[in-house]
Design a protein around this motif. Structure first.
Motif, short mmCIF file in Angstrom:
data_model
loop_
_atom_site.label_atom_id
_atom_site.label_comp_id
_atom_site.label_asym_id
_atom_site.label_seq_id
_atom_site.Cartn_x
_atom_site.Cartn_y
_atom_site.Cartn_z
N ASP A 56 10.02 68.64 -33.92
CA ASP A 56 9.03 69.03 -32.80
C ASP A 56 8.38 70.27 -33.08
N ARG A 59 4.93 71.37 -31.44
CA ARG A 59 4.61 70.36 -30.58
C ARG A 59 3.80 70.66 -29.18
N ARG A 64 1.78 72.57 -36.08
CA ARG A 64 2.59 71.37 -36.41
C ARG A 64 2.69 71.58 -38.04
N PRO A 101 5.01 66.02 -39.30
CA PRO A 101 4.95 65.71 -37.72
C PRO A 101 4.64 64.18 -37.47
N HIS A 104 7.99 62.38 -37.91
CA HIS A 104 8.88 62.89 -36.64
C HIS A 104 10.22 62.75 -36.98
#
Length: 168
Positions: A56, A59, A64, A101, A104
């Motif tokens: 994250d 975020r 990112r 990102p 994830h």
């Protein structure tokens, strides 16, 4: 001597909630650990561990970026609850992957058959630890305080001891 299996030892207690992201793999965090029973040289440990981390970074309004994650198994001699006096030594290869990102979530898996070394003091117990580190060349883009989240409920460590048994 032939080896006989003992009951598996397992832990689902996640030891770290996050891993700091930095430039080098120099800040590993313990994820899971298992304490064995007494061992002797030549005994073996069949080790399997799984975990999951989440990227994250940036975020909430930051930048990112992709983070490299390395994971490996370590061990040290058990001397008492909560005590790790060292030394620690690595007992596995390193697993490694990148978590972007977009990706994830990154599952971590490792397995290893570890033979207890000849210089092991007979009867000593061992602590087996899954550790992971996080690193990126972009680590300072958000002030250098980014963390990967260690996801509770997505992992465990299982150690299956195989111990020497006298022949009849």
């Amino acid at each position: 001597m032939p080896l006989a299996p003992l009951a598996p030892l397992a832990s689902e207690l996640l030891r770290s909630s996050s891993i700091p992201v930095d430039l080098t793999p120099s800040t590993p965090r313990p994820l899971y650990l298992v304490v064995t029973g007494p061992l002797r040289p030549g005994d073996q440990l069949d080790i399997t561990a799984d975990a999951r981390v989440t990227n994250d970074c940036g975020r909430d309004g930051g930048i990112r970026y992709t983070v490299g994650v390395g994971w490996h198994l370590w061990a040290y001699t058990y001397v008492g609850p909560g005590i790790s006096t060292g030394p620690w030594w690595r007992i596995s290869h390193s697993g490694g992957d990148n978590v972007s990102p977009d990706r994830h979530h990154l599952p971590l898996h490792i397995s290893r058959l570890h033979t207890i070394p000849e210089d092991w003091p007979p009867g000593d117990r061992m602590v087996v630890v899954l550790q992971a580190d996080a690193h990126s060349t972009a680590w300072a883009k958000n002030g250098g305080n980014d963390l990967l989240t260690c996801d509770a409920g997505y992992g465990q460590m299982i150690v299956r001891p195989l111990v020497a048994t006298p022949t009849a």
